[in-house]
Design a protein around this motif. Sequence first.
Motif, PDB file in Angstrom:
ATOM      1  N   THR A 222       1.600  78.873 -16.952  1.00 23.28           N
ATOM      2  CA  THR A 222       0.489  78.017 -17.347  1.00 23.28           C
ATOM      3  C   THR A 222      -0.703  78.906 -17.653  1.00 23.28           C
ATOM      4  O   THR A 222      -0.634  80.132 -17.528  1.00 23.28           O
ATOM      5  CB  THR A 222       0.164  76.976 -16.252  1.00 23.28           C
TER       6      THR A 222
ATOM      7  N   LEU B 153      -2.379  77.374  -8.264  1.00 25.00           N
ATOM      8  CA  LEU B 153      -1.197  77.507  -9.121  1.00 25.00           C
ATOM      9  C   LEU B 153      -0.061  78.210  -8.389  1.00 25.00           C
ATOM     10  O   LEU B 153       1.110  77.868  -8.567  1.00 25.00           O
ATOM     11  CB  LEU B 153      -1.579  78.262 -10.395  1.00 25.00           C
TER      12      LEU B 153
ATOM     13  N   TYR C 283       4.364  77.748  -9.818  1.00 28.25           N
ATOM     14  CA  TYR C 283       4.506  78.339 -11.153  1.00 28.25           C
ATOM     15  C   TYR C 283       5.005  79.772 -11.053  1.00 28.25           C
ATOM     16  O   TYR C 283       4.787  80.459 -10.047  1.00 28.25           O
ATOM     17  CB  TYR C 283       3.157  78.337 -11.877  1.00 28.25           C
TER      18      TYR C 283
ATOM     19  N   HIS D  97       5.257  63.594 -16.150  1.00 28.91           N
ATOM     20  CA  HIS D  97       5.722  64.610 -15.219  1.00 28.91           C
ATOM     21  C   HIS D  97       7.132  64.316 -14.712  1.00 28.91           C
ATOM     22  O   HIS D  97       7.948  65.244 -14.552  1.00 28.91           O
ATOM     23  CB  HIS D  97       4.764  64.715 -14.028  1.00 28.91           C
TER      24      HIS D  97
ATOM     25  N   SER E  87       5.376  77.320 -21.328  1.00 27.29           N
ATOM     26  CA  SER E  87       4.076  77.080 -20.693  1.00 27.29           C
ATOM     27  C   SER E  87       3.727  75.611 -20.849  1.00 27.29           C
ATOM     28  O   SER E  87       3.986  75.018 -21.896  1.00 27.29           O
ATOM     29  CB  SER E  87       2.992  77.940 -21.343  1.00 27.29           C
ATOM     30  N   ASP E  88       3.159  75.047 -19.813  1.00 28.27           N
ATOM     31  CA  ASP E  88       2.777  73.638 -19.887  1.00 28.27           C
ATOM     32  C   ASP E  88       1.341  73.454 -20.358  1.00 28.27           C
ATOM     33  O   ASP E  88       0.804  72.349 -20.292  1.00 28.27           O
ATOM     34  CB  ASP E  88       2.971  72.950 -18.534  1.00 28.27           C
ATOM     35  N   SER E  89       0.715  74.527 -20.852  1.00 25.02           N
ATOM     36  CA  SER E  89      -0.677  74.432 -21.278  1.00 25.02           C
ATOM     37  C   SER E  89      -0.919  75.339 -22.469  1.00 25.02           C
ATOM     38  O   SER E  89      -0.444  76.478 -22.505  1.00 25.02           O
ATOM     39  CB  SER E  89      -1.617  74.835 -20.131  1.00 25.02           C
TER      40      SER E  89
ATOM     41  N   GLY F 282      -2.653  73.697 -15.901  1.00 22.16           N
ATOM     42  CA  GLY F 282      -1.387  73.123 -15.478  1.00 22.16           C
ATOM     43  C   GLY F 282      -1.530  72.289 -14.217  1.00 22.16           C
ATOM     44  O   GLY F 282      -2.169  72.703 -13.255  1.00 22.16           O
ATOM     45  N   ARG F 283      -0.891  71.097 -14.234  1.00 25.99           N
ATOM     46  CA  ARG F 283      -0.962  70.190 -13.090  1.00 25.99           C
ATOM     47  C   ARG F 283       0.412  69.682 -12.685  1.00 25.99           C
ATOM     48  O   ARG F 283       0.531  68.618 -12.071  1.00 25.99           O
ATOM     49  CB  ARG F 283      -1.865  68.994 -13.431  1.00 25.99           C
ATOM     50  N   LEU F 284       1.449  70.408 -13.032  1.00 24.24           N
ATOM     51  CA  LEU F 284       2.788  69.933 -12.716  1.00 24.24           C
ATOM     52  C   LEU F 284       3.018  69.904 -11.205  1.00 24.24           C
ATOM     53  O   LEU F 284       2.674  70.856 -10.493  1.00 24.24           O
ATOM     54  CB  LEU F 284       3.838  70.831 -13.359  1.00 24.24           C
TER      55      LEU F 284
ATOM     56  N   ILE G 172       8.260  71.573 -11.211  1.00 25.51           N
ATOM     57  CA  ILE G 172       8.369  73.006 -11.492  1.00 25.51           C
ATOM     58  C   ILE G 172       9.729  73.524 -11.040  1.00 25.51           C
ATOM     59  O   ILE G 172      10.383  74.295 -11.759  1.00 25.51           O
ATOM     60  CB  ILE G 172       7.217  73.770 -10.817  1.00 25.51           C
TER      61      ILE G 172
END
Length: 348
Positions: A5, A22, A27, A296, A315-317, A324-326, A331
């Motif tokens: 992220t 994070l 992550y 999610h 990458s989620d961003s 990132g807020r997963l 994850i």
Amino acid sequence: MQIYTTLVQDELRAVAGEIQRLEHAGYDGVLTQENRHDPFLPLGVAAVNSDRLRLGTGVAIAFPRSPMVMANLGWDLQAASKGRFELGLGTQVKGHNERRFSVPWSAPVPRLKEYIGALRAIWRSWKTGAPLAFDGEHYRFTLMTPNFTPEAMPFSPPPVTMAAVGPAMLRLAGEVADGVRLHAFCTRKYFQNAVLPQLQTGLDRAGRNRASLQVSGGGFVVTGATDAEVERSIEFHRQRIAFYGSTRAYWPVLEQHDLLDVGEQLNAMARQSQWRDMPAVISDDVLQLFCAIGRHDQIATQIESRFAGLADAVSDSASYEMPGRLPAQVIEDIRAIPMAFQGFSAGA
């Protein structure tokens, strides 16, 4: 599969708390970009406030910095992070080099190949004590005294990854890089038909196998905790896809899907500064080609469908403004997706 992220870059005081959040979430790593802010400073803060996360530039622009300057940055961040730094390099385009950074431009593929060779020669000198003797067309390094040699560290020099879009740069990545960071304006079909064959050509040139090369990116991840958050992210990414689609350099991706007319329409609108109207040209069907989309609780399945068998990391961003807020379980589900990459070489 590895999940990265973005890291906050506009407020260095926020980096320590964010990197710890994070890391706790699970992550694999964080990336910084060279847009509004320096990509290295936040990673220095992150290095001394985390224990596990990989820390990378995604990417730093190479040519405005001498390989010696870049070597110092990479060495110090690798030491501070205890071996967790990844140096991601990009060349940018001629206009940015000449007009934004005020550095001379030359053919980027041979120059970047030499740049990476120079970096590794400097690190090898620092690591082994061997004389520094690198003499190329663009760079020459022959002076290194104890006064300018960094303290020894017990870690290998950092792996070098590179951004690649065109065929020649993709081949170079397969030949000399430890990883390749693909542009997000990429579809699964283009990935299979255009990207992987060029990477394999480069790997074959160097006598390497696919497991030695980390392939990251190659599409967008569009997610959020709720349907409303996903919808907001969809519209942001629809705008990004329209922007990239208006640029001729990216049209080979559209051609894979007989969508060149979309690129031509976007290009004409861009020339007339119709930026606000351009996202409407990107239909939901076109959006799906470029993105894994879902809440999610859905996104791991969507990432597997969109990226599995191709990318080793996603990458989620796309921006530090969208951290990132997963959830941790999501994850873990993403990390369970098989990948070809087996890890950076100990000599990287």
